[in-house]
Design an enzyme around this catalytic site. Structure first.
Site, mmCIF file in Angstrom:
data_model
loop_
_atom_site.group_PDB
_atom_site.id
_atom_site.type_symbol
_atom_site.label_atom_id
_atom_site.label_comp_id
_atom_site.label_asym_id
_atom_site.label_seq_id
_atom_site.Cartn_x
_atom_site.Cartn_y
_atom_site.Cartn_z
ATOM 1 N N GLY A 240 45.132 37.334 28.005
ATOM 2 C CA GLY A 240 44.035 38.101 27.431
ATOM 3 C C GLY A 240 43.368 38.937 28.511
ATOM 4 C CB CYS B 199 39.357 33.990 34.315
ATOM 5 S SG CYS B 199 38.649 35.614 34.018
ATOM 6 C CG LEU B 200 44.404 37.771 34.470
ATOM 7 C CD1 LEU B 200 44.906 38.992 33.709
ATOM 8 C CD2 LEU B 200 45.520 37.181 35.325
ATOM 9 C CG HIS C 178 35.831 38.419 30.255
ATOM 10 N ND1 HIS C 178 35.411 38.337 31.564
ATOM 11 C CD2 HIS C 178 36.980 37.701 30.196
ATOM 12 C CE1 HIS C 178 36.269 37.600 32.259
ATOM 13 N NE2 HIS C 178 37.234 37.190 31.453
HETATM 14 NI NI NI Z 1 38.889 35.963 31.858
#
Ligand code: NI
Length: 181
Positions: A46, A96-97, A142
């Site tokens: 995502g 999370c990236l 986010h």
């Molecule tokens: Ni994230």
């Protein structure tokens, strides 16, 4: 299409609330394409627009590489709004990236109902559970300027402090493009 550097914890835009999109124009369509390419390059499931430095309210999801989720088509949610959540919470480990190498158990509602518009500007309402509900809620956060450290107990956030500092200083090695400090 282009791979865009992913914003990292400490980048201000990750703390800003996303703006509603008025028209799904060519710019937005290009953004969506770039987000899918960026997400795949980074092996993410995502990605929210502020993770590629864009303040608009949208996120992309692709679970086709996740065991048990192969049949869920890649999704784009524009101006999403969670309209219902189950009382029942589940604990799932998240990553999370924008927080490379950090993993944390997060409690969230098991099921949700979400309203959004698709790329044809049609309003869609879906119910999601399991892993899809989890990813949607993470990306939705986010767009509110929230991230994993805001969803754990304070003692756990304290334990993350050094790791968060290392991310902010770009000391964590990542195999996808990220923003400069
Ligand atoms: Ni994230």
């Amino acid at each position: 299409m282009a791979v865009i550097p992913i914003t990292q914890y400490g980048d201000r835009i990750l703390r800003e609330k996303a703006k509603k999109i008025k028209n799904v124009d060519d710019k937005i369509i290009t953004l969506i394409r770039d987000m899918f390419e960026t997400m795949r390059k980074a092996n993410g499931v995502g990605l929210a627009a502020n993770q590629v430095g864009n303040g608009n309210s949208l996120f992309t999801i692709d679970l086709t590489g996740v065991e048990g989720c192969e049949k869920i088509k890649p999704l784009v949610m524009i101006n999403p709004e969670i309209i219902a959540s189950s009382d029942e919470l589940v604990t799932i480990e998240e990553g999370c990236l924008s927080l490379p190498n950090l993993r944390a158990d997060v409690d969230r509602p098991e099921k949700i109902q979400i309203k959004y518009i698709d790329t044809d500007e049609k309003e869609v309402i879906i119910e999601a559970d399991d892993f899809l509900a989890r990813v949607i809620q993470h990306e939705y956060d986010h767009l509110q300027g929230k991230m994993i450290p805001d969803r754990v107990e304070s003692y756990e956030k304290n334990k993350m402090k050094n790791e968060l500092m290392r991310i902010m200083k770009r000391e964590v090695e990542v195999n996808y493009p990220i923003t400069d400090r």
